[in-house]
Design a protein around this motif. Structure first.
Motif, short mmCIF file in Angstrom:
data_model
loop_
_atom_site.label_atom_id
_atom_site.label_comp_id
_atom_site.label_asym_id
_atom_site.label_seq_id
_atom_site.Cartn_x
_atom_site.Cartn_y
_atom_site.Cartn_z
N GLY A 463 0.79 -1.23 0.00
CA GLY A 463 0.00 0.00 0.00
C GLY A 463 0.82 1.27 0.00
O GLY A 463 0.25 2.37 0.00
N ALA A 464 2.15 1.17 -0.02
CA ALA A 464 3.02 2.35 -0.05
C ALA A 464 3.19 2.81 -1.49
O ALA A 464 4.29 2.76 -2.07
CB ALA A 464 4.36 2.03 0.60
N LEU A 465 2.11 3.30 -2.07
CA LEU A 465 2.10 3.58 -3.50
C LEU A 465 2.97 4.79 -3.86
O LEU A 465 3.62 4.79 -4.91
CB LEU A 465 0.66 3.81 -3.98
N SER A 466 2.99 5.82 -3.03
CA SER A 466 3.81 6.98 -3.35
C SER A 466 5.30 6.62 -3.31
O SER A 466 6.08 7.11 -4.14
CB SER A 466 3.51 8.13 -2.37
N HIS A 493 1.24 0.99 -13.00
CA HIS A 493 0.09 1.84 -13.32
C HIS A 493 -1.13 1.02 -13.73
O HIS A 493 -2.25 1.53 -13.65
CB HIS A 493 0.47 2.83 -14.42
N LEU A 494 -0.93 -0.21 -14.14
CA LEU A 494 -2.06 -1.07 -14.49
C LEU A 494 -3.03 -1.19 -13.34
O LEU A 494 -4.25 -1.04 -13.51
CB LEU A 494 -1.55 -2.46 -14.89
N ARG A 495 -2.54 -1.40 -12.13
CA ARG A 495 -3.42 -1.64 -10.99
C ARG A 495 -3.36 -0.57 -9.91
O ARG A 495 -4.33 -0.35 -9.20
CB ARG A 495 -3.11 -3.00 -10.35
N TYR A 496 -2.20 0.09 -9.77
CA TYR A 496 -2.03 0.93 -8.59
C TYR A 496 -1.84 2.41 -8.91
O TYR A 496 -2.11 3.25 -8.05
CB TYR A 496 -0.83 0.44 -7.76
N GLY A 497 -1.36 2.73 -10.08
CA GLY A 497 -1.07 4.12 -10.41
C GLY A 497 -2.12 4.71 -11.33
O GLY A 497 -3.33 4.47 -11.18
N ASP A 498 -1.67 5.48 -12.30
CA ASP A 498 -2.55 6.17 -13.23
C ASP A 498 -2.86 5.24 -14.40
O ASP A 498 -1.97 4.91 -15.18
CB ASP A 498 -1.86 7.45 -13.73
N PRO A 499 -4.11 4.81 -14.56
CA PRO A 499 -4.43 3.88 -15.66
C PRO A 499 -4.18 4.49 -17.03
O PRO A 499 -3.95 3.76 -18.00
CB PRO A 499 -5.90 3.57 -15.43
N ARG A 500 -4.21 5.82 -17.13
CA ARG A 500 -3.96 6.46 -18.43
C ARG A 500 -2.51 6.25 -18.87
O ARG A 500 -2.23 6.12 -20.07
CB ARG A 500 -4.29 7.95 -18.34
N VAL A 501 -1.59 6.24 -17.91
CA VAL A 501 -0.20 5.97 -18.24
C VAL A 501 -0.05 4.55 -18.78
O VAL A 501 0.62 4.31 -19.79
CB VAL A 501 0.70 6.17 -17.00
#
Length: 637
Positions: A463-466, A493-501
């Motif tokens: 959960g430490a995404l940043s 980015h597929l699951r945890y970040g920006d899906p647009r990336v």
């Protein structure tokens, strides 16, 4: 593994889809879905993919035997020795292709263990030029990202041993007499070669920064080095090429050499590949020259080639280097690194074969022999415990964790141990400890793509995404534009970040296909798009008989009510192998239902938690609504 071009008629798309998925499940990269998009604009893309493939798998049917397009593609495969023909409805191949033995999959119904599919996988392996397709292709990290795009890694726990040999461990070489002096120079006077040598010297300096006593790097052969690394480079019309040669500093004897090639647009990949190859072979050379029992010239060359090959490109199928390491350990039984590499390579071979459904009885027996032989010479090797991990069932949580704890006590600065222990901790819900081990491994070599990837995944799972994003950003600055960084960015980015990336990366590279509906639903979580994503995941779950993909999709879109009935009915072996996904961030709400403890009991985890006293992290969250121990007591576990 191999890069496969799947040729078929658009009328057979529904039959092609499960086969493409099965090939990807086996670890191959499959180009196939652009056919069903159609249109002349894809002609150039298809032609390039056809040229780049290691094997051309053609699906003959009553439709495709009449297709000029399929016959043209099959002809390319035939004329270049890469054709693997399959019949999907019993149709006979057209004239010009009947002299080839055709694999019959007309009765195949998607089962992974079928004889026909095993034959197909074996034929693909025999047809491909090498275990990774092209001899001078991108590094392993660049190839492995596309295999299972809805999951972070294709393998968990002990099977990660297969990838650990690719890590560059800048640790002190065992029992070294003196710090080796290595001169890094250009092989010729061309500007390209001189520039590569300068870049390589800088990169190797960064790679050894965490252990400056490991090797002394110089830029001139006049300083009487013990080893001489020569670099050559040439930028041609379409490709950028490079070569590395390792020579003995005293007598100039050739110890090792390798050539590399990348498209000009991917020179970042070439620089990364050359730097890590050089680092790997220098580590191997340092071991061969200065560890315990020195190797004679013949064994030294055998070890150098096996060590470099295993570390650079053959981790997905290590069976080819196992006999080489056997030869080294037989000729020099007191050479500790020989046993270390033999154990890792032998375990990697078992892991790779088991992942594609191949027989593993003999490789497992060989691994047991290697463990016993190594223990007689070096009973304190942590690699013995890593190898034994491959022989244990996944649900043997207590034994596996005990082994990893012992391995870390034996060598707390061993990257392989730290990475394996990090994954095992993640499988039992001890996410924060897993991050600690991943961070320690990363600190040993902050430039390693493999260790970076491992740390990013551990941080994301906890959960430490940043923090995970920060590590990715740093990696991008170190290796701008490299495939390994792009792959790590996509998976994050597929699951945890920006899906647009992730979607932008997917649109640039068709190898990332298969995730569009999931990303579309993350961007626009409308009921219709969510349902489309769930149905796609459900189809994959039914095909693979593995519900971890579906579980992650349902949790992502807060469909917990749908998820519990599925998991409670999940057969135990599959529940054990996929349970680790339930500890990840998107399952937080799901874990807050006391029925989660029932799932843990079914998976065998509850007994481990009670007996070890190591309860998972989520049980101690401030807002957690129930007491894990009390719920466990109700079940009589």
């Amino acid at each position: 593994m191999a890069s496969i071009f799947l040729s078929y008629d658009r009328e057979d798309a529904e039959k092609a889809r499960p086969l493409a998925l099965a090939l990807e499940k086996a670890g191959h990269s499959v180009f196939w879905d652009l056919h069903i998009r159609g249109g002349a604009q894809f002609g150039k893309v298809i032609e390039e993919a056809l040229k780049a493939s290691d094997a051309v798998v053609v699906l003959w049917s009553e439709h495709s035997v009449e297709s000029a397009w399929v016959k043209d593609e099959a002809a390319v495969g035939r004329d270049t020795g890469r054709l693997v023909p399959v019949t999907i409805d019993g149709a006979e191949p057209p004239l010009g292709f009947r002299q080839f033995q055709t694999i019959d999959l007309s009765q195949w119904r998607g089962r992974r263990g079928s004889a026909g599919l095993r034959i197909l996988l074996a034929d693909i392996a025999a047809t491909a030029k090498s275990p990774l397709g092209h001899e001078a292709g991108p590094p392993p990290a660049a190839l492995s990202a596309h295999h299972r795009p809805l999951n972070w890694r294709p393998a968990i726990g002990a099977s990660a041993i297969a990838a650990l040999a690719a890590l560059i461990w800048w640790q002190p070489w065992q029992s070294r007499q003196a710090t080796p002096v290595v001169a890094v120079t250009a092989a010729d006077s061309s500007p390209d070669s001189k520039a590569l040598a300068r870049d390589l010297l800088v990169q190797l300096g960064k790679l050894q920064a965490t252990n400056p006593d490991a090797v002394k790097l110089v830029s001139s052969a006049s300083e009487h080095p013990g080893l001489l690394m020569e670099a050559s480079a040439s930028n041609q019309a379409e490709n950028a090429t490079a070569g590395l040669t390792l020579l003995g500093g005293e007598n100039g004897a050739l110890l090792w050499s390798k050539d590399y090639s990348q498209p000009r647009a991917r020179q970042s990949d070439l620089r990364q590949q050359v730097a890590y190859s050089a680092a790997q072979v220098l580590r191997c050379a340092g071991e061969a020259l200065g560890s315990g029992e020195p190797l004679d010239e013949e064994l030294r060359k055998v070890y150098l080639n096996a060590c470099a090959q295993f570390g650079q490109a053959s981790w997905e199928d290590a069976s080819g280097v196992v006999p080489l390491f056997e030869k080294v350990t037989k000729g020099a039984p007191n050479f500790r690194p020989g046993w270390q590499n033999l154990l890792l390579a032998s375990a990697a071979s078992v892991s790779a074969l088991s992942q594609v459904g191949q027989p593993v009885t003999e490789p497992r027996n060989a691994l047991r022999r290697h463990v016993a032989d190594a223990a007689r010479h070096f009973p304190d090797l942590p690699e013995i415990l890593l190898a034994k991990l491959e022989l244990l069932p996944l649900e043997a949580y207590s034994e596996r964790m005990e082994m990893m704890d012992r391995a870390k006590r034996l060598d707390p600065s061993n990257s392989a141990v730290l990475v394996s222990r990090s994954e095992e901790l993640g499988r039992v819900g001890r996410m924060d400890e897993g991050v600690t081990d991943a961070q320690q491994a990363f600190q040993l070599d902050p430039l390693s793509p493999a260790l970076t990837d491992n740390l990013v995944s551990a941080l994301a799972y906890s959960g430490a995404l940043s923090n995970a994003q920060e590590v990715l950003n740093n990696s991008q600055r170190l290796w701008p534009g490299s495939s390994s960084v792009i792959n790590a960015q996509f998976r994050f980015h597929l699951r945890y970040g920006d899906p647009r990336v992730a979607l932008e990366i997917l649109h640039k590279d068709p190898n990332y296909r298969g995730s569009e509906s999931f990303l579309d639903a993350r961007i626009d979580p409308s009921p219709a798009k969510i349902e489309k994503a769930v149905e796609a995941a459900r189809a994959g779950a039914n095909f693979y008989d593995d519900y971890s993909f579906l579980a992650q999709t349902l949790a992502e879109f807060h469909r917990e009510a749908d998820l519990y009935p599925i998991l409670l009915a999940w057969k135990a072996p599959h529940a054990r192998s996929g349970f680790e996904v339930l500890f990840r961030p998107q399952f937080k709400k799901f874990r807050q239902d006391p029925r989660f403890i029932q799932l843990a009991l079914k998976a065998g985890l509850l007994n481990y938690w009670r007996r070890s006293g190591h309860w998972p992290d989520f049980c101690f969250e401030p807002d957690f609504p129930y007491d894990c121990k009390k719920e466990a007591a109700k079940l009589g576990a």
